[in-house]
Motif scaffolding. Structure first.
Motif, short mmCIF file in Angstrom:
data_model
loop_
_atom_site.label_atom_id
_atom_site.label_comp_id
_atom_site.label_asym_id
_atom_site.label_seq_id
_atom_site.Cartn_x
_atom_site.Cartn_y
_atom_site.Cartn_z
N GLN A 252 0.82 -1.20 0.00
CA GLN A 252 0.00 0.00 0.00
C GLN A 252 0.86 1.26 0.00
O GLN A 252 0.56 2.25 -0.68
CB GLN A 252 -0.93 0.00 1.22
N ARG A 255 2.12 1.93 -3.40
CA ARG A 255 1.03 2.48 -4.22
C ARG A 255 0.93 3.99 -4.02
O ARG A 255 0.70 4.75 -4.97
CB ARG A 255 -0.26 1.78 -3.79
N GLU A 256 1.09 4.43 -2.78
CA GLU A 256 0.99 5.86 -2.47
C GLU A 256 2.21 6.63 -2.98
O GLU A 256 2.09 7.78 -3.42
CB GLU A 256 0.85 6.04 -0.96
N PRO A 259 2.06 6.53 -7.50
CA PRO A 259 0.69 6.38 -8.01
C PRO A 259 0.62 6.26 -9.53
O PRO A 259 -0.37 5.75 -10.07
CB PRO A 259 0.00 7.65 -7.52
N GLU A 260 1.66 6.70 -10.20
CA GLU A 260 1.66 6.67 -11.66
C GLU A 260 1.98 5.29 -12.23
O GLU A 260 1.80 5.03 -13.42
CB GLU A 260 2.67 7.69 -12.21
N ARG A 261 2.46 4.38 -11.38
CA ARG A 261 2.86 3.05 -11.85
C ARG A 261 1.71 2.06 -11.66
O ARG A 261 0.92 2.15 -10.73
CB ARG A 261 4.09 2.55 -11.10
N TYR A 264 3.44 -2.57 -8.07
CA TYR A 264 4.74 -2.58 -7.39
C TYR A 264 5.82 -3.09 -8.34
O TYR A 264 6.89 -2.50 -8.48
CB TYR A 264 4.63 -3.47 -6.15
#
Length: 463
Positions: A252, A255-256, A259-261, A264
Motif C-alpha cells: 500500500q 502504491r501511495e 501512483p503513476e505506476r 509494485y
C-alpha cells in the motif's frame, strides 16, 4: 555421473569418500525424481584437484585407480552434498535475528535500522563480517547473495572475509536515500558512485561478485532507482537484488509513493531493474500478471519461508510461481529469518507449502539449496553440484547429528527418507564438515574423517 577420462590421475589430488548425492538437473516435485536428475552413490568418491572437482564415481571403481599415497578422507556414515547456497541474507542483521513482536515496517524501524547504523564503524563491520562468514560455514553455506548496509565499509569487510575463506559471495551496498534514519541514508548520486567503485574493485575478483542493491522501492527516490537501473544497464552481468511484495502494508505504501505506476513490480520494471539477473526477495502478495511479467523478464524470486512466517507476512505460492515459469530460489533472510541453516529453511518451506495445500519433496528442497540456487544466481557453471570443473564446495551431513536424527536413522529405508529426516529435523548439529574449494573450513571436533594414505596394491588385496 561426472567422471574423468582414463588418463592418469594427478598425484596431488585429494579424495573424499562417503555416501554422495548431487543434482544434475531439476528433479521435479514428485516423490520420484525425474530420471537423470539425481546422482546418488552409496559409497562414492569425490576427487578434488586444485580446489575443483576432478571426478565423482563409485569407490569400488575408482579406489584401485588412485595414485599410491593419495590421502583419502573417509567420512564414514556421512552424506556428502554440494555446499548450500543462500539466495537472500543480510550480513548486518545477525544481532536482530529473532527480535520479538513486529511486522515488517515496524521491525525495520525498531530493530534493523538502529543495528545497521553501527556498520559505519569499520572495525565493527570487519568483526561482524568475520562472524557472519564463520557462521555461514558452520551451517553448511558456502556461497550466497548478501545484503550489506548503506556503508561502503560493510561491503569491503564482507568481501575481505569471504576472500580469506575462499568463499564465493555476491553482495552489495544498500542504496537508500529516503524514509530511513539520517545515519543510514545516502544520496542518489552518492549511492551510484559508491556502488560503481565497489563494483569495479570486487566484481569478478576471484570468486567475489557485486550486486546492485536498492533496499526496496519505498526507501529509494525515483532518481536513485533510475541511477540503479542505469548501473544495471551498464553492467548487465551484475546481479540486482531488492525486496518486493513482502507485506500488505508495504504494498500500500508503494502504491501511495508511485501512483503513476501500474503495480509494485511495474516500479522496478519502469526503472530498468527487472531482467534475468534480478533476484526479488519474497514475492508473496502477487498475481498472475506479476508472474507473467517475471517470466517474461527472466527475473527470479527468493522464497524466504522462516522470515515470512516469523514476521507474519504471508505464505508464498511456490506451485503457482513454478507453473508460471518463474525461477525460484530458497533463502534464509536472516535477520527477519530465524536461522542461517538451509536445513531449517527447507523445513519451513515444506510447512508453508503444506499450509497452501501443496508439498515440497526433499529432492526439490535439496535441489533448491544447491544447484537450483546456483542457477538463480547465475553461478551454476562454478558451483551447485559435483560435475567436473566446479569448485569443490561441499558439506558432510551427519545423519545422526542430533538425538532426534539418531532416533530416526534405524527406520530410514531410502535416500528420500534420509533427506527428509535431515530437512525436517536437521540444524547446525547435522553439519559434520564444510569445505570451500576443497579446503575444510569447518569441522565438528567429534566427527573427524578416517584418514588413510591409499595404496592400490592393498586395495586390490581387499585391505
Amino acid at each position: 555421473m561426472a567422471t574423468a577420462t582414463d588418463a592418469a590421475l594427478p598425484d596431488n589430488c585429494e579424495v573424499h569418500r562417503g555416501a554422495l548425492l548431487h543434482f544434475l538437473d531439476d528433479p521435479g516435485n514428485d516423490p520420484e525424481p525425474i530420471p537423470g536428475s539425481v546422482e546418488f552413490l552409496e559409497d562414492g568418491l569425490l576427487v578434488v584437484h586444485d580446489g575443483k572437482v576432478l571426478l565423482t564415481g563409485p569407490a569400488e571403481e575408482w579406489l584401485p585407480r588412485l595414485p599410491d599415497g593419495v590421502p583419502v578422507s573417509h567420512w564414514q556414515d556421512g552424506l556428502i552434498v554440494p555446499g548450500f547456497i543462500d539466495t537472500h541474507v543480510h550480513m548486518p542483521q545477525l544481532g536482530v535475528m529473532a527480535s520479538y513482536g513486529a511486522q515488517l515496517l515496524d521491525w525495520l524501524e525498531t530493530y534493523t535500522f538502529p543495528h545497521e547504523a553501527r556498520f559505519s564503524d569499520g572495525d565493527w563491520a570487519q568483526a561482524e563480517a568475520q562472524r557472519f562468514t564463520d557462521l555461514l560455514l558452520s551451517h553448511g553455506t558456502t556461497s550466497g547473495l548478501v545484503f550489506c548496509t548503506s556503508h561502503p565499509e560493510s561491503v569491503q569487510a564482507l568481501f575481505e572475509a569471504a576472500e580469506q575463506r575462499g568463499m564465493g559471495l555476491t553482495a552489495g551496498k544498500v542504496m537508500m536515500d529516503r524514509h530511513a534514519p539520517d545515519d543510514l541514508t545516502d544520496t542518489a548520486q552518492g549511492s551510484y558512485d559508491d556502488s560503481l567503485s565497489l563494483l569495479k574493485t570486487w566484481h569478478n575478483r576471484g570468486r567475489q561478485r557485486y550486486a546492485i542493491t536498492p533496499r526496496f522501492a519505498a526507501t529509494s527516490s525515483p532518481e536513485q532507482l533510475s541511477l540503479a537501473g542505469r548501473l544495471a544497464g551498464e553492467y548487465p552481468d551484475v546481479l540486482v537484488q531488492t525486496h518486493w511484495a513482502e507485506n500488505t502494508g508495504e504494498i500500500q505504501w508503494i502504491r501511495e509513493l508511485f501512483p503513476e505506476r501500474a503495480s509494485y513490480l511495474d516500479v522496478y520494471d519502469h526503472y530498468g531493474l527487472l531482467g534475468d539477473h534480478t533476484v526479488l526477495a519474497h514475492g508473496i502478495h502477487i498475481d498472475d500478471a506479476d508472474r507473467a511479467l517475471l517470466a517474461q523478464r527472466g527475473s527470479r524470486i527468493a522464497f524466504c519461508p522462516t522470515s515470512n512466517t516469523f514476521l507474519g507476512s504471508g505464505l508464498f505460492d511456490f506451485r503457482e510461481a513454478r507453473a508460471a515459469g518463474v525461477m525460484v530460489g530458497l533463502a534464509s533472510d536472516v535477520g527477519g529469518g530465524t536461522s542461517l541453516s538451509m536445513l531449517a529453511t527447507m523445513a519451513e518451506a515444506y510447512k508453508v507449502c503444506r499450509l497452501r495445500g501443496q508439498t515440497l519433496t526433499p529432492w526439490q528442497a535439496f535441489y533448491l539449496a544447491t544447484l537450483g540456487n546456483a542457477r538463480v544466481l547465475h553461478q551454476a557453471q562454478h558451483t551447485g553440484n559435483f560435475e567436473a570443473g566446479r569448485y569443490a564446495d561441499f558439506v558432510v551431513l551427519d545423519q545422526a547429528g542430533s538425538p532426534q536424527l539418531a532416533m530416526k536413522r534405524p527406520y530410514t529405508r531410502s535416500p528420500f527418507e534420509a533427506l527428509f529426516n535431515l530437512m525436517m529435523l536437521g540444524d547446525d548439529r547435522a553439519i559434520q564438515a564444510t569445505a570451500v574449494a576443497g579446503q575444510v573450513h569447518h569441522q565438528r571436533s567429534d566427527k573427524a574423517p578416517a584418514l588413510s594414505s591409499h595404496q592400490s596394491t592393498q586395495y586390490a588385496q581387499g585391505a
